[in-house]
Design a protein around this motif. Structure first.
Motif, PDB file in Angstrom:
ATOM      1  N   ILE A   1       8.571  83.959  77.866  1.00 38.35           N
ATOM      2  CA  ILE A   1       8.067  83.038  76.846  1.00 38.35           C
ATOM      3  C   ILE A   1       9.110  81.981  76.501  1.00 38.35           C
ATOM      4  O   ILE A   1      10.303  82.176  76.702  1.00 38.35           O
ATOM      5  CB  ILE A   1       7.643  83.766  75.550  1.00 38.35           C
ATOM      6  N   CYS A   2       8.627  80.861  75.945  1.00 32.84           N
ATOM      7  CA  CYS A   2       9.518  79.834  75.397  1.00 32.84           C
ATOM      8  C   CYS A   2       9.474  79.956  73.870  1.00 32.84           C
ATOM      9  O   CYS A   2       8.794  80.827  73.324  1.00 32.84           O
ATOM     10  CB  CYS A   2       9.085  78.448  75.849  1.00 32.84           C
ATOM     11  N   SER A   3      10.143  79.086  73.174  1.00 34.49           N
ATOM     12  CA  SER A   3      10.180  79.158  71.708  1.00 34.49           C
ATOM     13  C   SER A   3       8.829  78.859  71.067  1.00 34.49           C
ATOM     14  O   SER A   3       8.605  79.187  69.908  1.00 34.49           O
ATOM     15  CB  SER A   3      11.245  78.208  71.153  1.00 34.49           C
TER      16      SER A   3
ATOM     17  N   GLU B   1       6.075  80.173  72.344  1.00 30.34           N
ATOM     18  CA  GLU B   1       5.305  81.331  72.789  1.00 30.34           C
ATOM     19  C   GLU B   1       4.390  81.035  73.969  1.00 30.34           C
ATOM     20  O   GLU B   1       3.434  81.772  74.215  1.00 30.34           O
ATOM     21  CB  GLU B   1       4.541  81.983  71.628  1.00 30.34           C
ATOM     22  N   CYS B   2       4.659  79.949  74.707  1.00 26.46           N
ATOM     23  CA  CYS B   2       3.958  79.739  75.965  1.00 26.46           C
ATOM     24  C   CYS B   2       4.336  80.934  76.834  1.00 26.46           C
ATOM     25  O   CYS B   2       5.483  81.379  76.816  1.00 26.46           O
ATOM     26  CB  CYS B   2       4.394  78.442  76.625  1.00 26.46           C
ATOM     27  N   THR B   3       3.400  81.475  77.592  1.00 23.44           N
ATOM     28  CA  THR B   3       3.616  82.728  78.300  1.00 23.44           C
ATOM     29  C   THR B   3       3.353  82.583  79.794  1.00 23.44           C
ATOM     30  O   THR B   3       2.307  82.073  80.195  1.00 23.44           O
ATOM     31  CB  THR B   3       2.697  83.821  77.710  1.00 23.44           C
ATOM     32  N   PHE B   4       4.307  83.044  80.580  1.00 25.39           N
ATOM     33  CA  PHE B   4       4.217  82.985  82.036  1.00 25.39           C
ATOM     34  C   PHE B   4       4.751  84.279  82.627  1.00 25.39           C
ATOM     35  O   PHE B   4       5.500  85.002  81.974  1.00 25.39           O
ATOM     36  CB  PHE B   4       5.029  81.796  82.575  1.00 25.39           C
ATOM     37  N   CYS B   5       4.386  84.556  83.885  1.00 26.77           N
ATOM     38  CA  CYS B   5       4.888  85.757  84.553  1.00 26.77           C
ATOM     39  C   CYS B   5       6.224  85.442  85.231  1.00 26.77           C
ATOM     40  O   CYS B   5       6.533  84.282  85.536  1.00 26.77           O
ATOM     41  CB  CYS B   5       3.869  86.266  85.575  1.00 26.77           C
TER      42      CYS B   5
ATOM     43  N   LEU C   1       8.351  77.274  88.493  1.00 25.86           N
ATOM     44  CA  LEU C   1       8.710  76.717  87.179  1.00 25.86           C
ATOM     45  C   LEU C   1      10.217  76.571  86.997  1.00 25.86           C
ATOM     46  O   LEU C   1      10.671  75.890  86.073  1.00 25.86           O
ATOM     47  CB  LEU C   1       8.116  77.576  86.056  1.00 25.86           C
ATOM     48  N   ASN C   2      10.983  77.222  87.843  1.00 25.26           N
ATOM     49  CA  ASN C   2      12.443  77.104  87.817  1.00 25.26           C
ATOM     50  C   ASN C   2      13.037  77.374  86.430  1.00 25.26           C
ATOM     51  O   ASN C   2      13.958  76.696  85.985  1.00 25.26           O
ATOM     52  CB  ASN C   2      12.873  75.731  88.339  1.00 25.26           C
ATOM     53  N   GLY C   3      12.461  78.364  85.709  1.00 21.03           N
ATOM     54  CA  GLY C   3      13.012  78.779  84.425  1.00 21.03           C
ATOM     55  C   GLY C   3      12.678  77.902  83.239  1.00 21.03           C
ATOM     56  O   GLY C   3      13.148  78.155  82.129  1.00 21.03           O
TER      57      GLY C   3
ATOM     58  N   GLY D   1       9.266  72.053  78.100  1.00 21.01           N
ATOM     59  CA  GLY D   1      10.568  71.887  78.739  1.00 21.01           C
ATOM     60  C   GLY D   1      11.592  72.918  78.305  1.00 21.01           C
ATOM     61  O   GLY D   1      12.737  72.883  78.741  1.00 21.01           O
ATOM     62  N   GLY D   2      11.184  73.857  77.438  1.00 21.72           N
ATOM     63  CA  GLY D   2      12.103  74.874  76.942  1.00 21.72           C
ATOM     64  C   GLY D   2      12.433  75.934  77.983  1.00 21.72           C
ATOM     65  O   GLY D   2      11.752  76.084  78.989  1.00 21.72           O
ATOM     66  N   VAL D   3      13.497  76.673  77.729  1.00 23.51           N
ATOM     67  CA  VAL D   3      13.915  77.759  78.610  1.00 23.51           C
ATOM     68  C   VAL D   3      12.985  78.950  78.400  1.00 23.51           C
ATOM     69  O   VAL D   3      12.658  79.304  77.268  1.00 23.51           O
ATOM     70  CB  VAL D   3      15.382  78.161  78.309  1.00 23.51           C
ATOM     71  N   LEU D   4      12.561  79.559  79.485  1.00 24.66           N
ATOM     72  CA  LEU D   4      11.697  80.742  79.426  1.00 24.66           C
ATOM     73  C   LEU D   4      12.555  81.992  79.500  1.00 24.66           C
ATOM     74  O   LEU D   4      13.388  82.134  80.396  1.00 24.66           O
ATOM     75  CB  LEU D   4      10.677  80.699  80.562  1.00 24.66           C
ATOM     76  N   GLN D   5      12.353  82.894  78.552  1.00 20.19           N
ATOM     77  CA  GLN D   5      13.130  84.117  78.404  1.00 20.19           C
ATOM     78  C   GLN D   5      12.217  85.335  78.469  1.00 20.19           C
ATOM     79  O   GLN D   5      11.029  85.231  78.186  1.00 20.19           O
ATOM     80  CB  GLN D   5      13.842  84.122  77.039  1.00 20.19           C
ATOM     81  N   PRO D   6      12.767  86.516  78.793  1.00 27.03           N
ATOM     82  CA  PRO D   6      11.936  87.724  78.765  1.00 27.03           C
ATOM     83  C   PRO D   6      11.323  87.939  77.380  1.00 27.03           C
ATOM     84  O   PRO D   6      11.996  87.767  76.365  1.00 27.03           O
ATOM     85  CB  PRO D   6      12.924  88.839  79.095  1.00 27.03           C
TER      86      PRO D   6
END
Length: 62
Positions: free
Chosen positions: A24-26, A28-32, A40-42, A48-53
């Protein structure tokens, strides 16, 4: 409370509450994880936010 979306917004892979594959990003967009680590390269394609576990949540049993 964190919204626990149940599918990847890119490929629609299922992401249950206990999934270690959810990212998720800040906002709460959600991706696998495969989408995040691959095309998506993170980065979130929406903001444009960083995706984190995403934290996991255990379903309550009755």
């Amino acid at each position: 409370m964190l919204e626990m979306r149940e599918i990847c917004e890119r490929c629609t892979a299922p992401l249950g509450w206990d999934s270690s594959e959810a990212r998720i990003c800040s906002y709460e967009c959600t991706f696998c994880a495969p989408c995040v680590d691959g095309p998506l390269n993170g980065r979130c394609p929406n903001c444009g936010g960083v995706l984190q576990p995403r934290p996991t949540r255990v379903r309550k049993t009755a």
